[in-house]
Design a protein around this motif. Structure first.
Motif, PDB file in Angstrom:
ATOM      1  N   LEU A 173     -10.094 -12.435 -25.095  1.00 13.10           N
ATOM      2  CA  LEU A 173      -8.588 -13.083 -25.705  1.00 13.10           C
ATOM      3  C   LEU A 173      -8.368 -12.667 -27.389  1.00 13.10           C
ATOM      4  O   LEU A 173      -7.190 -12.248 -27.226  1.00 13.10           O
ATOM      5  CB  LEU A 173      -8.625 -14.528 -25.783  1.00 13.10           C
ATOM      6  CG  LEU A 173      -8.576 -15.019 -24.248  1.00 13.10           C
ATOM      7  CD1 LEU A 173      -8.564 -16.700 -24.319  1.00 13.10           C
ATOM      8  CD2 LEU A 173      -7.468 -14.703 -23.430  1.00 13.10           C
ATOM      9  N   PRO A 174      -9.384 -12.632 -28.171  1.00 12.98           N
ATOM     10  CA  PRO A 174      -9.118 -11.834 -29.377  1.00 12.98           C
ATOM     11  C   PRO A 174      -8.626 -10.505 -29.435  1.00 12.98           C
ATOM     12  O   PRO A 174      -7.937 -10.022 -30.264  1.00 12.98           O
ATOM     13  CB  PRO A 174     -10.343 -12.378 -30.294  1.00 12.98           C
ATOM     14  CG  PRO A 174     -10.993 -13.411 -29.733  1.00 12.98           C
ATOM     15  CD  PRO A 174     -10.681 -13.265 -28.011  1.00 12.98           C
ATOM     16  N   SER A 175      -9.299  -9.776 -28.339  1.00 12.26           N
ATOM     17  CA  SER A 175      -9.194  -8.167 -28.290  1.00 12.26           C
ATOM     18  C   SER A 175      -7.853  -7.914 -27.823  1.00 12.26           C
ATOM     19  O   SER A 175      -7.536  -6.850 -27.724  1.00 12.26           O
ATOM     20  CB  SER A 175     -10.266  -7.779 -27.540  1.00 12.26           C
ATOM     21  OG  SER A 175     -11.485  -7.926 -28.122  1.00 12.26           O
ATOM     22  N   LEU A 176      -6.976  -8.946 -27.181  1.00 14.37           N
ATOM     23  CA  LEU A 176      -5.705  -8.659 -26.679  1.00 14.37           C
ATOM     24  C   LEU A 176      -4.766  -8.457 -27.784  1.00 14.37           C
ATOM     25  O   LEU A 176      -3.534  -7.774 -27.749  1.00 14.37           O
ATOM     26  CB  LEU A 176      -5.285  -9.703 -25.849  1.00 14.37           C
ATOM     27  CG  LEU A 176      -6.257 -10.021 -24.413  1.00 14.37           C
ATOM     28  CD1 LEU A 176      -5.477 -11.196 -23.804  1.00 14.37           C
ATOM     29  CD2 LEU A 176      -5.924  -8.798 -23.571  1.00 14.37           C
ATOM     30  N   VAL A 177      -5.171  -9.001 -29.037  1.00 14.04           N
ATOM     31  CA  VAL A 177      -4.156  -8.884 -30.000  1.00 14.04           C
ATOM     32  C   VAL A 177      -4.422  -7.543 -30.883  1.00 14.04           C
ATOM     33  O   VAL A 177      -5.360  -7.409 -31.366  1.00 14.04           O
ATOM     34  CB  VAL A 177      -4.190  -9.878 -31.113  1.00 14.04           C
ATOM     35  CG1 VAL A 177      -3.239  -9.978 -32.176  1.00 14.04           C
ATOM     36  CG2 VAL A 177      -4.023 -11.168 -30.239  1.00 14.04           C
ATOM     37  N   SER A 178      -3.432  -6.825 -30.931  1.00 14.35           N
ATOM     38  CA  SER A 178      -3.470  -5.309 -31.480  1.00 14.35           C
ATOM     39  C   SER A 178      -2.145  -5.277 -32.433  1.00 14.35           C
ATOM     40  O   SER A 178      -1.269  -4.577 -31.955  1.00 14.35           O
ATOM     41  CB  SER A 178      -3.545  -4.144 -30.572  1.00 14.35           C
ATOM     42  OG  SER A 178      -3.816  -3.006 -31.327  1.00 14.35           O
ATOM     43  N   PRO A 179      -2.193  -5.638 -33.732  1.00 17.92           N
ATOM     44  CA  PRO A 179      -1.085  -5.235 -34.484  1.00 17.92           C
ATOM     45  C   PRO A 179      -0.918  -4.233 -34.640  1.00 17.92           C
ATOM     46  O   PRO A 179       0.319  -3.491 -34.715  1.00 17.92           O
ATOM     47  CB  PRO A 179      -1.583  -5.986 -35.974  1.00 17.92           C
ATOM     48  CG  PRO A 179      -2.688  -7.050 -35.453  1.00 17.92           C
ATOM     49  CD  PRO A 179      -3.351  -6.319 -34.256  1.00 17.92           C
ATOM     50  N   PHE A 180      -1.870  -3.041 -34.881  1.00 20.65           N
ATOM     51  CA  PHE A 180      -1.604  -1.440 -35.044  1.00 20.65           C
ATOM     52  C   PHE A 180      -0.917  -1.050 -33.953  1.00 20.65           C
ATOM     53  O   PHE A 180       0.103  -0.451 -33.808  1.00 20.65           O
ATOM     54  CB  PHE A 180      -3.086  -0.909 -35.257  1.00 20.65           C
ATOM     55  CG  PHE A 180      -2.783   0.518 -35.454  1.00 20.65           C
ATOM     56  CD1 PHE A 180      -2.073   1.144 -36.567  1.00 20.65           C
ATOM     57  CD2 PHE A 180      -3.260   1.319 -34.490  1.00 20.65           C
ATOM     58  CE1 PHE A 180      -1.854   2.622 -36.526  1.00 20.65           C
ATOM     59  CE2 PHE A 180      -2.920   2.681 -34.220  1.00 20.65           C
ATOM     60  CZ  PHE A 180      -2.210   3.355 -35.538  1.00 20.65           C
TER      61      PHE A 180
END
Length: 311
Positions: A173-180
């Motif tokens: 779940l945390p790895s699904l977030v990619s601001p870049f």
């Protein structure tokens, strides 16, 4: 009547001379464009990246004693590559295979999910005008500058409150977030997807989701592959997040598992067994990434929308 062949022959000689002179000028121009300094920098960079890989490859052929008694880039007294591979997959009842499978699952699910979310978010920010879009994009840009270590403890407390620690979801779940990735897809979508194509699709009666999945995603293909590959490598090499989230060894990825073996070897608990095993495991762990890059690079193309819109 006799002047025509002579004139033709003279013309051919003249044309050949001009062609040779033109080729000579192009060769001189190419030589002028070459830079000795840049060439040296390229070779130094190449050596910088390849020497560690060469050392890793050579080290997998050595036993524990040869690792410390022979030159790092030189072969040992015996070829132990296959013995090290067998020992790697048999040590501790073959737990390395489980770690490798865990890493593949974490990386594939996280990278595909992150690429999908980044594509939709970037496309929306690039092609839709809504209240607060500038503020949202500014927040995303600002979050790129926040180090992941600063978010580790809050993330752990959040997942602990939801009883998700020591589960695969604590890594995925945390790895699904990619601001870049969102930033990259926003910039890419702004240039790759032409407004006239979207308007034509809307006139034909296509819905927004159909436009996104049938038109926009094809035009944004290289950008999607770029985000996918970046997130795949980042999740595959992630160490700190699984370290704080997972406590069951069977859920470890390769990075955390090999680090534990290395700590055991350095601490004296079976050091004569684990050093060559850890190095062999590190070598095996990079093979899937190399395969993934070689497979995805053919999709890493630009200009897919060339000819799609006529001026």
């Amino acid at each position: 009547m006799t002047a025509t062949p002579l004139a033709t022959e003279a013309q051919v000689v003249s044309d050949g001379t001009r062609v040779r002179r033109s080729a000579g000028r192009r060769a001189v121009e190419r030589d002028k464009r070459r830079s000795t300094v840049l060439t040296v920098i390229v070779w130094i960079t190449l050596v910088y990246f390849l020497v560690p890989l060469l050392w890793l490859l050579v080290s997998t052929t050595k036993d524990n004693s040869d690792l410390f008694t022979t030159f790092g880039l030189g072969l040992g007294h015996s070829f132990q590559f296959f013995h090290n591979i067998v020992q790697l997959f048999q040590f501790q009842d073959g737990v390395f295979t489980r770690w490798l499978i865990n890493t593949v699952v974490y990386a594939v699910v996280s990278s595909v999910g992150a690429a999908a979310l980044a594509t939709m978010a970037g496309y929306a920010l690039a092609k839709y005008r809504f209240r607060g879009s500038t503020a949202v994009f500014s927040i995303i840009l600002g979050s790129i500058m926040v180090p992941l270590t600063a978010l580790a403890i809050p993330t752990y407390l959040l997942f602990a409150a939801a009883n998700l620690t020591d589960t695969p979801w604590a890594v995925i779940l945390p790895s699904l977030v990619s601001p870049f990735g969102v930033y990259l897809m926003r910039v890419y979508a702004a240039d790759a997807v032409d407004e006239s194509l979207l308007e034509a699709a809307r006139i034909d009666g296509a819905g927004e989701f159909r436009i996104l999945f049938t038109i926009a995603t094809r035009l944004m293909g290289p950008g999607i592959v770029t985000v996918l590959l970046f997130q795949l490598v980042a999740t595959w090499n992630n160490y700190f997040l699984p370290l704080i989230m997972l406590s069951t060894p069977k859920l470890f990825p390769v990075t955390v598992g090999l680090a534990q073996w290395q700590a055991t070897a350095s601490g004296g608990g079976g050091a004569q067994v684990l050093f060559s095993t850890v190095i062999t495991g590190a070598f095996v762990s990079i093979i899937p990434l190399v395969i993934a890059f070689l497979f995805l690079k053919r999709y890493w193309q630009s200009g897919l929308s060339t000819g799609g819109v006529k001026g």
